[in-house]
Motif scaffolding. Structure first.
Motif, PDB file in Angstrom:
ATOM      1  N   TYR A 169      38.976  31.203  36.081  1.00 45.89           N
ATOM      2  CA  TYR A 169      40.049  31.798  36.884  1.00 45.89           C
ATOM      3  C   TYR A 169      41.377  31.113  36.574  1.00 45.89           C
ATOM      4  O   TYR A 169      42.417  31.773  36.435  1.00 45.89           O
ATOM      5  N   ARG A 172      42.579  32.468  33.301  1.00 46.38           N
ATOM      6  CA  ARG A 172      43.087  33.848  33.414  1.00 46.38           C
ATOM      7  C   ARG A 172      44.480  33.870  34.032  1.00 46.38           C
ATOM      8  O   ARG A 172      45.332  34.665  33.648  1.00 46.38           O
ATOM      9  N   LEU A 183      36.303  41.070  35.312  1.00 49.43           N
ATOM     10  CA  LEU A 183      36.534  39.640  35.555  1.00 49.43           C
ATOM     11  C   LEU A 183      36.795  39.362  37.038  1.00 49.43           C
ATOM     12  O   LEU A 183      36.301  38.363  37.574  1.00 49.43           O
ATOM     13  N   ILE A 184      37.547  40.231  37.701  1.00 51.20           N
ATOM     14  CA  ILE A 184      37.791  40.032  39.142  1.00 51.20           C
ATOM     15  C   ILE A 184      36.466  40.174  39.891  1.00 51.20           C
ATOM     16  O   ILE A 184      36.115  39.343  40.732  1.00 51.20           O
ATOM     17  N   SER A 187      34.100  37.298  39.298  1.00 46.86           N
ATOM     18  CA  SER A 187      34.652  36.078  39.889  1.00 46.86           C
ATOM     19  C   SER A 187      34.375  36.046  41.397  1.00 46.86           C
ATOM     20  O   SER A 187      33.833  35.067  41.926  1.00 46.86           O
ATOM     21  N   ILE A 188      34.748  37.117  42.082  1.00 46.93           N
ATOM     22  CA  ILE A 188      34.561  37.151  43.540  1.00 46.93           C
ATOM     23  C   ILE A 188      33.075  37.138  43.890  1.00 46.93           C
ATOM     24  O   ILE A 188      32.610  36.359  44.726  1.00 46.93           O
ATOM     25  N   LYS A 191      30.911  33.856  43.519  1.00 45.84           N
ATOM     26  CA  LYS A 191      31.079  32.887  44.612  1.00 45.84           C
ATOM     27  C   LYS A 191      30.359  33.363  45.869  1.00 45.84           C
ATOM     28  O   LYS A 191      29.725  32.563  46.567  1.00 45.84           O
ATOM     29  N   PHE A 211      46.777  43.140  44.077  1.00 53.02           N
ATOM     30  CA  PHE A 211      46.884  43.125  42.623  1.00 53.02           C
ATOM     31  C   PHE A 211      46.322  44.368  41.954  1.00 53.02           C
ATOM     32  O   PHE A 211      46.464  44.545  40.754  1.00 53.02           O
TER      33      PHE A 211
HETATM   34  N1  URA Z   1      39.999  36.286  43.686  1.00 54.59           N
HETATM   35  C1  URA Z   1      39.036  35.671  42.995  1.00 54.59           C
HETATM   36  O1  URA Z   1      38.300  34.844  43.522  1.00 54.59           O
HETATM   37  N2  URA Z   1      38.890  35.978  41.685  1.00 54.59           N
HETATM   38  C2  URA Z   1      39.672  36.874  41.066  1.00 54.59           C
HETATM   39  O2  URA Z   1      39.479  37.114  39.900  1.00 54.59           O
HETATM   40  C3  URA Z   1      40.678  37.506  41.810  1.00 54.59           C
HETATM   41  C4  URA Z   1      40.810  37.186  43.125  1.00 54.59           C
END
Ligand code: URA
Length: 432
Positions: A169, A172, A183-184, A187-188, A191, A211
């Protein structure tokens, strides 16, 4: 010895629109995390993914590989189901603050592992640190105990969850590759899946302050994340919600806590209440609590009781006064008219320039800084009426904030009817 690959081969294949296999993605993420694959190679890969996309199977593999890079939490020992919410980020988005205690007041556990703000969107932990003594860092044992005793936590996500994502992140962020849906989404969801929640509601924003500017891209992001969660065994759905204008009447930290307390006391701005209630219903449904009368728990004080116990459990004093700003500046209407637009991005930027946000991860935020809005789109104003009050510790910050606000609000002739975008514009569920 697991199979090794050549990073340049993989980058070339993605550059030319090809697919990566599961072992290739596992290798890439593991070897990027341990430093063998360099930042410059991963940046090239991120750009190739942004330009050419990924298939559902590849996004799933990327998410799983990022989860495998760190620890996983396990809430199965709790006596109640877990349900959580994630927002893709907005201006004035304080919803987690009233939402967590509201949902927890129905006897489900809400493990809200949150982040800090960066750029024009605020961070939940920064807002809560306006409360004297409140601490964001909890051990895993403290999280489990608090979920059992109080029903909810809001705390910092430990460094052990999806460390590959943290590294990727940050890369990026400085290589123009944040806005790639694969990728977003990975990523989210890496987690959130590593966090171990049983149910998850995604608040996916659309509009100028998000975004994903337009709603169709937001829907695609929502669909991708719901599919990832469903494949991983999480009960997940998403609401598509407007982020053209700031949420509520406050942007900042302490002032957003104050507004959240109004909601918990049964009042507060209509849009904050509407979104809190919609997300609470969704979170409770996914956790198996059907047809809950969530408004009754705001009016009746049950949500406020959980809030007070949550603040105390994390070292804070729920009765302590919130910080107040040293300097304030009022901005008034120059003519009669109807407010048609308050651009969320510009207002977020102005609040950030007042000191409410940070430019670098290590910077402190000013808890009393921010903006109070006196008007919302659709409101009639008369010349001289108060529009906004800017707050800062240092009056020298006002000029740059006012620059950000120049042209950020639009007005039409008095009496003009204003059509506002729907606050909740759609829902994406596992079966849609
Ligand atoms: N929040 C995140 O945790 N990852 C992203 O890629 C965008 C927003």
């Amino acid at each position: 010895m697991p199979q090794e690959f050549d990073a340049v081969d993989l980058i070339r294949r993605k550059r030319d629109g090809g697919e990566l296999t599961t072992p290739e993605i596992d290798w890439l993420v593991a070897r990027y995390t341990d430093g063998y694959v360099g930042d410059e190679q991963m940046a090239a890969m991120a750009m190739a993914i942004l330009l050419n996309g990924m298939r559902r199977r590849e996004i799933h593999d990327l998410t799983q590989a990022m989860i495998a890079s760190g620890e996983r939490m396990d809430f199965s020992a709790l006596s109640k189901p877990t349900t959580d919410k994630h927002s893709t980020g907005g201006v004035g988005d304080k919803i987690t603050l009233p939402l967590m205690p509201l949902v927890a007041s129905f006897g489900v556990a809400v493990p809200q592992l949150s982040g800090r703000g960066l750029g024009h969107t605020g961070g939940t932990l920064d807002k809560l640190e306006s409360i004297v003594g409140w601490r964001a860092e909890l051990s895993n044992d403290e999280i489990m105990r608090q979920l059992e005793d109080v029903g909810g936590v809001i705390c910092a996500a430990g460094a052990g969850l999806a460390p590959a994502d943290k590294k990727l992140y940050a890369l990026r962020d400085i290589t123009g590759t944040v806005e790639a849906i694969p990728l977003i989404a990975s990523s989210i969801m890496s987690k959130k899946i590593a966090e171990g929640t049983g149910a998850l509601v995604l608040d996916v924003k659309y509009g100028s302050g998000s975004f994903m500017g337009d709603i169709e891209r937001s829907r695609e992001l929502a669909r991708t994340m719901v599919d990832l969660g469903t494949d991983a065994g999480v009960n997940v759905s998403a609401l598509l919600t407007a982020m053209d204008s700031p949420l509520g009447l406050t942007i900042g930290n302490a002032n957003e806590v104050r507004e959240s307390l109004e909601v918990l006391a049964g009042g507060g701005p209509a849009d904050v209440v509407q979104l809190t209630v919609a997300l609470a219903r969704e979170m409770l449904e996914l956790a198996g609590v059907h047809d809950a009368d969530v408004e009754a728990h705001l009016r009746g004080g049950q949500a406020m009781d959980v809030w007070r116990r949550f603040v105390e459990a994390q070292g804070g004093d729920p009765d302590a006064a919130l910080p107040t700003p040293r300097e304030s500046l009022e901005v008034r209407a120059e003519a009669d008219g109807v407010l048609t637009r308050q651009d969320a991005y510009r207002f977020g930027l102005a609040a950030w320039r007042l000191g409410a946000g940070r430019a670098r991860a290590q910077d402190p935020v000013v808890h009393s800084a921010g903006i109070d809005l006196a008007v919302k789109p659709g409101d009639e104003v008369r010349r001289g009426d108060l529009l906004w009050t800017l707050h800062a510790e240092d009056a020298a910050r006002f000029d740059r904030a006012l620059e950000a606000l120049d042209g950020a609000a639009e007005f039409a002739a008095p009496g003009t009817a204003v059509e506002l975008p729907p606050l909740v514009a759609g829902r994406v569920g596992a079966d849609d």
